[in-house]
Design a protein around this motif. Structure first.
Motif: not given
Lengths: 478, 428
Positions: B23, B155-157, B20-21, B97-98, B17
């Protein structure tokens, strides 16, 4: 890549199969879309894999995988043979492939600009410019634009010694304006023909020049009176005809369907082999020509997935039913010595089946313009574009709509109608054709989402036509 | 692909990555399909595929890319491709955002034996089906598929989820020279379906509808078998988008909360329904849950995307995940017995919109249309074209039967419906 296809073929030969072929394919696809001033989609797909088809004891087996390496190719080839052996347990009549010469060829779509080398920014910029132009009309509440770009690279080899490669580009763009009011919503679409071409098929100037007209017609469509119920003379534009040709002639003249192979999902056809050279499919003005060599045709791929080169032949000649689309398996059922090469798989994971070729209504031989045809029509409807479509599983009873409908009164366009549908039986409809405009008005529209097979396979083909008139067709009977 | 392997691939992709985000989703299947026609196997295939999808976002600039090459270099390339697309485009103003980590339903929809059915086992079953037809002088065509598929997202979250589902589907059409009959059986578990019963039903329909008689189009009382019900109601499910309704572009504009079906109509999605289970998460990472679309005939919910839910303050529903309709205890025979004059519809074919604003659909009957008189099936009749709306169907239900699985993701009852409109006929 050819060392891997040769590995599959060598493995199949060692397994003692009657026939084998292997296809390695790589699909690249970009879909870009805007909704008003929003970028609603940008997707970029890279899809690669291979399929091995074998004939063992007269029965087919097919296996496929997305992992392209030597071990997997050998595993899949063995699996295909095992599957064919299972198929053979129910065999009633061994599969017989009609002969085809061996070929060593490469086919590439002629193009000027590779659409995948055009920047995303430029493509999205055009779509946003289109939707903004459509929304300049304050009575248009929704504008959508779409661009679809595909590249299919394919390597084919079989145990007969054929080795082929192809690279096919397909490009298209279209847009839609929607007007909302009075508890209703109506649209107008502009969809220039999709073609096997490069980015030069995306004609920005033409697309933008039509936005004002399309927006105005969406609004007029919303306020148009509904379709009358009764019998009307219909003039169908080339885009509307493309879908009617596709459903009532293209699918009806696939030989595998006529022989019952597709009964379990898509159905059969009224146009059975016994009617070949007997059935008056349409009026003497009606000529349907199949042509997989058509420049920029959506089914112009050089050769099919039987390894048969593209050809041109008649399906309906002077109204008489004279031909089918075939593959090597079914061609012999109507005593053809060679398949006419319409066997295609939509994906490396699918076994190939008979697909509709580029199939077009030939232009009329006598000089006739669209204006002259309208002037010659007392009480009719001129239909533009594609709309609702439905047909029974024998391809007899159909009902179609359109995108825009224009009332014709005493030889003149007298405003728009909405909610127009026309209903007919296939052969009655084509026999009611009494005029086809000449070649100046012939447009090679096409279908990008033809579904057939189980699991479903999506394919593409061109259906060219000039505007044509059909006398006393039932409309509005819903 | 097992859960651990999908997590490894998804984590690897996330490690590249720069956006910013990010998925990522991984979908795949191992699928086998045996088709038969004219009393023989005509196609017999197996396929294996898996593909990674990447959504990258810089602010609200969003790009999507996809590949089915899953080596490390390809994972890095597809992430970079999605990020490059995102950086070179205008914003998607509806992008959010995710989501963060979620809880999901535990849905058991995988059966190893079903996933591993051999071509020989499918061929043996089909041979029995062919023999049943041949002894009656009938022709068999159909499709028997088995296999499994998986779906995994991250995802990145911090979301990480996995689901797998097996499937067995047997569908067949039986033909006499003048008629056809059809039946199907579908389940996540092969042991729960009886293909040979589907052969018997299709044979019975084909024989009972031989030499079909002419019938005038018009309005009839109909008994719709479950496949016909899912066919005619399916388009309603595709038309529930709240955004389109709020913008005046839908048959459901200004209809939320209104009575549109009889009070007996409960129409909903339920991912953990044992009769037609489905995935416990949406592609955006939010959990799927039970959602009533119609409750006691009232339009309870439209489908709210994450963006439209946030904009309107409505709860997120997502799109329909499966189609479940409550029914009643009546048997099909009891329903037929209640009809003075009407038609029994086995299934519909080629259903398309005529007018989306009215949900007006058209399509053809297929593979078994029967005339009912005084509570008895009398004879087969030639197929008819309908022009009708699922809204009319839901508002004119007189009787319901016992729900059952039909198609890939529907669980619906047979229905008795008044004044169903057929507009034209055909020649068979």
């Amino acid at each position: 890549m050819q060392d891997l296809t040769h590995l599959a073929i060598d493995t199949a030969r060692q397994l003692g199969v009657q026939y084998a072929d292997v296809r390695v394919a790589n699909y690249k696809q970009q879909v870009l879309a805007t909704e008003d001033q929003r970028v609603s989609q940008i997707s970029d797909r890279d899809d690669v894999g291979f399929g091995v088809r074998v004939l063992v004891n007269g029965a087919w087996g097919f296996a496929s995988s997305n992992e392209i390496n030597r071990e997997e190719i050998q595993r899949v080839t063995h699996l295909a043979k095992s599957i064919a052996e299972a198929s053979a347990t129910t065999l009633r009549q061994p599969v017989h492939l009609v002969p085809e010469k061996t070929h060593q060829e490469t086919f590439t779509t002629p193009y000027e600009t590779d659409p995948f080398l055009v920047s995303i920014d430029q493509k999205i910029g055009l779509l946003l410019e289109i939707t903004a132009a459509l929304r300049k009309n304050s009575r248009v509440q929704k504008a959508n634009a779409l661009m679809n770009l595909r590249k299919t690279e394919r390597v084919f080899a079989n145990t007969e010694g054929t080795n082929l490669e192809s690279s096919v580009l397909t490009t298209s763009a279209q847009y839609q304006a929607t007007a909302v009011g009075n508890g209703d919503a109506k649209s107008r679409i502009y969809a220039p023909p999709p073609r096997t071409m490069g980015y030069e098929n995306i004609d920005a100037e033409d697309l933008l020049q039509n936005t004002e007209r399309v927006a105005e017609q969406a609004v007029e469509h919303l306020h148009a009176p509904p379709c009358p119920v009764g019998q009307k003379d219909l003039i169908l534009d080339p885009l509307n005809l493309a879908l009617t040709i596709h459903e009532s002639v293209g699918h009806a003249t696939e030989l595998d369907r006529a022989l019952g192979y597709e009964e379990s999902l898509a159905g059969r056809s009224f146009a059975v082999p016994e009617l070949l050279n007997q059935l008056q499919y349409g009026s003497p003005l009606v000529n349907f020509v199949a042509d997989n060599t058509l420049p920029h045709g959506l089914a112009t791929h050089g050769f099919d997935d039987d390894g048969v080169t593209g050809q041109k032949w008649d399906i309906v000649k002077d109204g008489l039913f004279v031909g089918y689309g075939t593959n090597r398996e079914v061609a012999g059922e109507i005593n053809l010595e060679r398949s006419n090469g319409t066997c295609r798989a939509s994906h490396w994971s699918n076994t190939p089946i008979v697909r509709i070729p580029n199939l077009s209504l030939a232009a009329g031989q006598k000089p006739l313009s669209l204006d002259e045809l309208i002037n010659d029509t007392k009480d009719g409807i001129y239909i533009e574009g594609m709309g609702s479509f439905s047909i029974d599983q024998m391809r007899c009873n159909f009902q179609f709509g359109g995108d825009a409908f224009w009332q014709i009164k005493d030889g003149k366009i007298a405003g728009m109608l909405k909610d127009v549908t026309y209903q007919a039986i296939t052969t009655e409809f084509w026999n009611a054709c009494d005029a086809v405009c000449d070649e100046r008005f012939w447009v090679p529209n096409g279908i990008l989402n033809c579904g057939k097979g189980d699991p479903m396979q999506i394919s593409q083909m061109t259906h060219g036509a000039s505007p044509a008139r059909f006398r006393q067709i039932s409309v509005g009977r819903i | 692909m097992e859960r651990a392997q999908t997590e490894q691939i998804l984590q690897q992709a996330l490690s590249y990555q720069q956006a910013d985000h990010l998925q990522v989703s991984l979908h795949g299947e191992v699928d086998a399909n045996t088709r038969f026609a004219n009393n023989t196997i005509t196609q017999n295939t197996a396929q294996k595929d898996a593909a990674l999808g990447v959504t990258a976002a810089f602010g609200q600039q969003v790009g999507h890319a996809n590949t089915n090459r899953l080596d490390r270099d390809s994972l890095r390339e597809v992430v970079q491709r999605a990020e490059q697309i995102a950086q070179s485009t205008a914003p998607d103003t509806e992008y959010l955002p995710p989501v963060g980590p979620q809880s999901y339903l535990d849905i058991d929809a995988y059966d190893h034996a079903t996933a591993e059915v051999t071509p020989q086992a499918r061929a043996e079953m089909i041979q029995k089906a062919i023999q049943k037809c041949e002894v009656q002088g009938l022709d068999l065509a159909g499709h028997f598929s088995t296999g499994w598929r998986f779906s995994a997202i991250a995802n990145s979250n911090g979301v990480m989820a996995y689901h797998r589902q097996s499937s067995a589907s047997y569908t067949n059409t039986v033909m006499s020279p003048t008629s056809s009959g059809w039946a199907e059986v579908v389940s996540e578990r092969l042991e729960q379906i009886q293909p040979l019963e589907a052969v018997d039903i299709a044979c019975q329909k084909a024989k009972a509808s031989q030499s079909p008689r002419d019938i005038e189009p018009g309005q009839y009382t109909v008994i719709l078998e479950p496949s016909a019900v899912s066919g005619v109601l399916g388009p309603l499910f595709y038309s529930l988008e709240a955004k389109a309704a709020d913008e005046g572009r839908s048959a459901f504009s200004n209809k939320e909360g209104e009575q549109i079906g009889t009070s007996a109509v409960d129409l909903y999605s339920q991912p953990d329904h044992t009769g037609c289970p489905t995935r416990p998460f949406f592609g955006n990472g939010l959990p799927t849950d039970q959602v009533y679309w119609l409750k006691s005939g009232k339009l309870e919910n439209l489908s709210y995307s994450r963006y439209w839910a946030s904009r309107t303050g409505h709860a997120h529903t997502g799109s329909p995940t499966n189609m479940v309709m409550s029914g009643d205890d009546n048997t099909l025979q009891q329903m037929i017995a209640s009809v003075e004059q009407g038609l029994l519809v086995t299934r519909f074919w080629y259903i398309r919109f005529v007018d989306p604003m009215k949900l007006l659909m058209t399509g053809m009957t297929r593979d078994g249309l029967f005339w009912i008189e005084n509570g008895q099936i009398c004879y087969g009749v030639k197929n008819l074209r309908f022009n009708e709306s699922p809204l009319h169907v839901l508002a004119n239900i007189e009787m319901m039967g016992q729900p059952c699985r039909t198609g890939g993701s529907a669980y619906v009852p047979p229905l008795k419906v008044q004044n169903f409109t057929f507009s034209s006929g055909t020649s068979f």
